[in-house]
Design a protein around this motif. Sequence first.
Motif, PDB file in Angstrom:
ATOM      1  N   ARG A  11      20.828  40.996  56.660  1.00 29.56           N
ATOM      2  CA  ARG A  11      20.562  42.443  56.679  1.00 29.56           C
ATOM      3  C   ARG A  11      21.843  43.255  56.906  1.00 29.56           C
ATOM      4  N   GLY A  12      22.964  42.682  56.515  1.00 31.49           N
ATOM      5  CA  GLY A  12      24.227  43.380  56.664  1.00 31.49           C
ATOM      6  C   GLY A  12      24.577  44.200  55.441  1.00 31.49           C
ATOM      7  N   ALA A  13      25.854  44.456  55.290  1.00 35.78           N
ATOM      8  CA  ALA A  13      26.333  45.261  54.173  1.00 35.78           C
ATOM      9  C   ALA A  13      26.120  44.544  52.854  1.00 35.78           C
ATOM     10  N   ALA A  14      25.930  45.331  51.796  1.00 36.54           N
ATOM     11  CA  ALA A  14      25.893  44.755  50.453  1.00 36.54           C
ATOM     12  C   ALA A  14      27.294  44.259  50.105  1.00 36.54           C
ATOM     13  N   LEU A  15      27.365  43.190  49.311  1.00 43.65           N
ATOM     14  CA  LEU A  15      28.647  42.594  48.963  1.00 43.65           C
ATOM     15  C   LEU A  15      28.893  42.723  47.465  1.00 43.65           C
ATOM     16  N   VAL A  16      30.007  43.393  47.127  1.00 43.90           N
ATOM     17  CA  VAL A  16      30.446  43.559  45.738  1.00 43.90           C
ATOM     18  C   VAL A  16      31.779  42.846  45.593  1.00 43.90           C
ATOM     19  N   LEU A  17      31.952  42.129  44.491  1.00 41.82           N
ATOM     20  CA  LEU A  17      33.203  41.414  44.260  1.00 41.82           C
ATOM     21  C   LEU A  17      33.778  41.789  42.905  1.00 41.82           C
ATOM     22  N   SER A  18      34.922  42.485  42.932  1.00 42.84           N
ATOM     23  CA  SER A  18      35.646  42.740  41.688  1.00 42.84           C
ATOM     24  C   SER A  18      36.405  41.478  41.304  1.00 42.84           C
ATOM     25  N   LEU A  19      36.291  41.088  40.062  1.00 41.93           N
ATOM     26  CA  LEU A  19      37.004  39.918  39.558  1.00 41.93           C
ATOM     27  C   LEU A  19      38.194  40.404  38.745  1.00 41.93           C
ATOM     28  N   HIS A  20      39.386  40.298  39.345  1.00 37.77           N
ATOM     29  CA  HIS A  20      40.620  40.712  38.685  1.00 37.77           C
ATOM     30  C   HIS A  20      41.282  39.544  37.963  1.00 37.77           C
ATOM     31  N   ASP A  21      40.724  38.355  38.120  1.00 38.13           N
ATOM     32  CA  ASP A  21      41.282  37.155  37.506  1.00 38.13           C
ATOM     33  C   ASP A  21      40.154  36.141  37.363  1.00 38.13           C
ATOM     34  N   TYR A  22      40.498  34.857  37.223  1.00 37.78           N
ATOM     35  CA  TYR A  22      39.490  33.828  36.981  1.00 37.78           C
ATOM     36  C   TYR A  22      39.292  32.923  38.196  1.00 37.78           C
ATOM     37  N   GLY A  23      39.626  33.468  39.385  1.00 39.53           N
ATOM     38  CA  GLY A  23      39.562  32.689  40.611  1.00 39.53           C
ATOM     39  C   GLY A  23      38.168  32.280  41.023  1.00 39.53           C
ATOM     40  N   LEU A  24      37.130  32.809  40.386  1.00 39.36           N
ATOM     41  CA  LEU A  24      35.764  32.396  40.720  1.00 39.36           C
ATOM     42  C   LEU A  24      35.548  30.920  40.418  1.00 39.36           C
ATOM     43  N   LEU A  25      36.242  30.401  39.382  1.00 43.77           N
ATOM     44  CA  LEU A  25      36.067  28.994  39.038  1.00 43.77           C
ATOM     45  C   LEU A  25      37.361  28.264  38.717  1.00 43.77           C
ATOM     46  N   CYS A  26      38.506  28.941  38.860  1.00 41.55           N
ATOM     47  CA  CYS A  26      39.784  28.316  38.525  1.00 41.55           C
ATOM     48  C   CYS A  26      40.722  28.354  39.729  1.00 41.55           C
ATOM     49  N   ALA A  27      41.243  27.201  40.126  1.00 41.67           N
ATOM     50  CA  ALA A  27      42.106  27.114  41.304  1.00 41.67           C
ATOM     51  C   ALA A  27      43.424  27.846  41.113  1.00 41.67           C
ATOM     52  N   THR A  28      43.915  27.941  39.888  1.00 43.26           N
ATOM     53  CA  THR A  28      45.161  28.671  39.638  1.00 43.26           C
ATOM     54  C   THR A  28      44.903  30.131  39.274  1.00 43.26           C
ATOM     55  N   LYS A  29      43.645  30.499  39.127  1.00 45.67           N
ATOM     56  CA  LYS A  29      43.183  31.838  38.777  1.00 45.67           C
ATOM     57  C   LYS A  29      43.523  32.237  37.340  1.00 45.67           C
ATOM     58  N   ARG A  30      44.116  31.330  36.556  1.00 46.46           N
ATOM     59  CA  ARG A  30      44.636  31.712  35.254  1.00 46.46           C
ATOM     60  C   ARG A  30      43.853  31.107  34.087  1.00 46.46           C
ATOM     61  N   LEU A  31      43.035  30.126  34.351  1.00 44.57           N
ATOM     62  CA  LEU A  31      42.226  29.468  33.321  1.00 44.57           C
ATOM     63  C   LEU A  31      43.074  29.073  32.111  1.00 44.57           C
ATOM     64  N   THR A  32      44.184  28.414  32.393  1.00 40.87           N
ATOM     65  CA  THR A  32      45.003  27.849  31.329  1.00 40.87           C
ATOM     66  C   THR A  32      45.144  26.352  31.574  1.00 40.87           C
ATOM     67  N   TRP A  33      45.270  25.605  30.491  1.00 43.71           N
ATOM     68  CA  TRP A  33      45.403  24.158  30.581  1.00 43.71           C
ATOM     69  C   TRP A  33      46.490  23.721  29.607  1.00 43.71           C
ATOM     70  N   ARG A  34      47.600  23.240  30.181  1.00 43.76           N
ATOM     71  CA  ARG A  34      48.726  22.786  29.388  1.00 43.76           C
ATOM     72  C   ARG A  34      49.238  23.864  28.427  1.00 43.76           C
ATOM     73  N   GLY A  35      49.324  25.089  28.962  1.00 40.65           N
ATOM     74  CA  GLY A  35      49.904  26.184  28.204  1.00 40.65           C
ATOM     75  C   GLY A  35      48.973  26.924  27.287  1.00 40.65           C
ATOM     76  N   SER A  36      47.696  26.531  27.240  1.00 44.57           N
ATOM     77  CA  SER A  36      46.719  27.187  26.367  1.00 44.57           C
ATOM     78  C   SER A  36      45.497  27.597  27.185  1.00 44.57           C
ATOM     79  N   PRO A  37      44.697  28.558  26.683  1.00 44.56           N
ATOM     80  CA  PRO A  37      43.473  28.924  27.394  1.00 44.56           C
ATOM     81  C   PRO A  37      42.581  27.718  27.640  1.00 44.56           C
ATOM     82  N   CYS A  38      42.071  27.598  28.843  1.00 40.26           N
ATOM     83  CA  CYS A  38      41.262  26.449  29.259  1.00 40.26           C
ATOM     84  C   CYS A  38      39.823  26.613  28.772  1.00 40.26           C
TER      85      CYS A  38
END
Length: 412
Positions: A118-145
């Motif tokens: 019952r606390g505050a509502a939570l909003v998350l702006s996604l400025h990168d791909y950190g929701l599922l990518c450890a490097t936040k960049r979603l690239t693999w060997r120099g190309s999009p992952c």
Amino acid sequence: MRILMLTQSYAPIVGGEERAVEGLSVELTARGHDVAVATLRQPGAAPSAAAGIRVHALRSSVLRLRRLYGDAERRHAPPAPDPEAVRELRRVLARERPDVVHAHNWLVHSYLPLDRKRGAALVLSLHDYGLLCATKRLTWRGSPCSGPGLVKCGRCSVSHYGVGKGLPTALATRLGGPRLRRHVDVFMPVSREVAERCRLGAGETSRIVPNLFRPAPVAGVAGDSRLAQLPQEPFLLFFGDASEDKGAGLLAQAYATLAQPPPLVFLGRRLSGDLAGRPGVTALGPWPHPLAMEALKRALFVVAPSIWPEPFGFVALEAAAAGKAVVASDIGGLRDTVRDGETGVLVAPGDRQALAAAMRRLIDDPHLRAGMGEAALRRAADFAPERVLPAVEAAYDTAIARRRRRCAEGVA
């Protein structure tokens, strides 16, 4: 509405995400909202606040782990709760009592242990791909992952961070993503690319809301001695992190193929050592944002040749607001900002010949440059506060309503 922004770094640190959070906080305050910011204490200057905005600098365990961070200017929040940051945030929440907590990066993980039904509502702006990518960049060997995988992500994270930091970061990201999806009331990806690559489904839990743009004041910088380092003649400009994934090396190679081009200026952090000393190239370090905008005003046009899928493309938007055409890669959030043939020229990422041809085209055609610059200026108005803020406020209302509904259903 009482709003608490969570961001790992804040002004005076200069960066696209920092400018986005500061601009949003200032404009929401101007519209009558009560805004506070919670940010990590950084190695450099203490965070600064505009009038009416309270800024809380949080102690954190990561600040003590200096050997894990190559950036001397700022420390990044981990994709897991930071014990000291959790304790500090508990104090801030008791003081601020927000209706909405608006997180902007991995600092949200230090808030999750405090997120109550019952606390505050939570909003998350996604400025990168950190929701599922450890490097936040979603690239693999120099190309999009193509997407995460247990072994692949582990190898990629180790390659990016080293073993000591890479494996824990990959594991924490993999475990933290599902937890975030359970807690967040509304995700706000900053572009279509981020929404798609983070695999956000349609519906009320996800709304594409771009970063708003507020032109930075440039008054008082015209006499700065650093401006004397710029070429006296018109020049091409690359500004931002001059890294390989931003296409800095590719740009230098493409530029070298041009016959008698105007000078090329690199302005920003992480300047590669092989940029300096190239014929026609001026490589400068990071400048304060108003000073960089003064350099932008003097440029012929801007080049943003990213190889990785830029989540948003602040550089292209800065250029548009200055009435400058852009040569940019046809990838990521740059496609949301630059309209090919209208406000600039889009080229295939990594294509050196296409990049050189696009630059040559704008160099040789001043009427085309001027027309694209005028169209870019009109395009920048789509990201003005009066266009973006209603979407942000609507997302807040949706988040509050969803939190109440989830509480009533016993889901949150």
